[in-house]
Design an enzyme around this catalytic site. Structure first.
Site, mmCIF file in Angstrom:
data_model
loop_
_atom_site.group_PDB
_atom_site.id
_atom_site.type_symbol
_atom_site.label_atom_id
_atom_site.label_comp_id
_atom_site.label_asym_id
_atom_site.label_seq_id
_atom_site.Cartn_x
_atom_site.Cartn_y
_atom_site.Cartn_z
ATOM 1 N N PHE A 119 0.826 -1.207 0.000
ATOM 2 C CA PHE A 119 0.000 0.000 0.000
ATOM 3 C C PHE A 119 0.860 1.257 0.000
ATOM 4 O O PHE A 119 1.894 1.314 0.662
ATOM 5 C CB PHE A 119 -0.885 0.049 1.256
ATOM 6 N N ASP A 120 0.398 2.264 -0.710
ATOM 7 C CA ASP A 120 0.848 3.626 -0.482
ATOM 8 C C ASP A 120 0.296 4.053 0.878
ATOM 9 O O ASP A 120 -0.617 3.404 1.407
ATOM 10 C CB ASP A 120 0.320 4.516 -1.610
ATOM 11 N N LEU A 121 0.820 5.138 1.430
ATOM 12 C CA LEU A 121 0.356 5.588 2.747
ATOM 13 C C LEU A 121 -0.543 6.817 2.648
ATOM 14 O O LEU A 121 -1.738 6.754 2.932
ATOM 15 C CB LEU A 121 1.561 5.864 3.647
ATOM 16 N N ASP A 122 0.025 7.965 2.239
ATOM 17 C CA ASP A 122 -0.734 9.211 2.190
ATOM 18 C C ASP A 122 -1.859 9.125 1.176
ATOM 19 O O ASP A 122 -1.643 8.810 -0.003
ATOM 20 C CB ASP A 122 0.190 10.374 1.800
ATOM 21 N N VAL A 174 -1.498 -0.771 -4.080
ATOM 22 C CA VAL A 174 -2.702 0.030 -3.900
ATOM 23 C C VAL A 174 -2.284 1.466 -3.598
ATOM 24 O O VAL A 174 -1.524 1.711 -2.654
ATOM 25 C CB VAL A 174 -3.561 -0.506 -2.731
#
Length: 230
Positions: free
Chosen positions: A12-15, A165
């Site tokens: 996953f991306d975070l922001d 994602v």
């Protein structure tokens, strides 16, 4: 994607994907530019930088003030993270479901590693992560695939069996360059139209749709113009 279970690895991306840090990021940009430059770029421009390394952005537009912009941004951001960060409804629960189903879950972000770790703790995502790849962990950054490939390697996966994602066009491009499946989420900083134009394998609007894609809970339409994987 396999309709009977999760992908072996989901990164996953975070922001804008796991954590709603968009108001925090925009406020941090505004503060830095007000303090250092005296003029704040338009919000659309600020939003276009989300997901990319700060120092690279600052050096591209303000090379002589880049270091000062960076330190001012980071100091203000650190001081206000706990106050301004928010959860996206249902997203942490998707991570929990993935982990419970046996998926290896990781994060690959352009954020500095310590700030990223704080964010994952604040939104309750940290217990479900097998790896967290931050800014310092690779020399190249999105849309280069290096951070994604590093995250996959750290949890013992292979790109062909992994999904990324994210909420930005650079996330989709990085996943494509890495040979990973891509899922774009529309609740972050990027417009849905821009995400669709990048041709992710799936484009989802809710945590429930994300769960359906990743865990095979039901049919979810592929992004317009994409070639969804099964």
């Amino acid at each position: 994607m396999d309709p009977h279970g999760p992908r072996p690895v989901v990164v996953f991306d975070l922001d804008g994907t796991i954590a709603d840090t968009i108001p925090l990021i925009l406020a941090s940009y505004r503060h830095a530019f007000e303090q250092v430059v005296g003029e704040v770029p338009p919000e659309a421009e600020l939003r276009s930088w989300i997901g990319q390394p700060l120092i690279r952005t600052f050096r591209a537009g303000w090379p002589e003030r880049a270091d000062e912009l960076f330190t001012t941004y980071v100091a203000w951001n650190r001081a206000h993270t706990a106050e301004l960060i928010r959860r996206y409804d249902g997203v942490t629960e998707v991570l929990a479901d993935l982990a419970a189903a046996g998926a290896r879950v990781a994060v690959a972000t352009s954020k500095m590693r310590d700030i990223a770790a704080t964010c994952t703790e604040l939104v309750g995502a940290a217990p479900y992560l097998g790896a967290l790849v931050g800014l310092e962990d690779t020399t190249e950054h999105k849309p280069d695939p290096a951070p994604l490939l590093e995250a996959v390697a750290r949890v013992g996966g292979t790109p062909g069996g992994a999904t990324y994602v994210g909420d930005a066009v650079v996330d989709v491009l990085a996943a494509q360059a890495a040979g990973m499946a891509s899922v774009a989420v529309s609740w972050g900083a990027e417009s849905r139209e821009a995400l669709a134009a990048a041709r992710p394998d799936h484009l989802v609007d809710t945590a429930e749709q994300l769960r359906a894609v990743l865990l095979g809970d039901g049919p979810v339409a592929a992004a317009p113009g994409s070639a969804a994987r099964s």
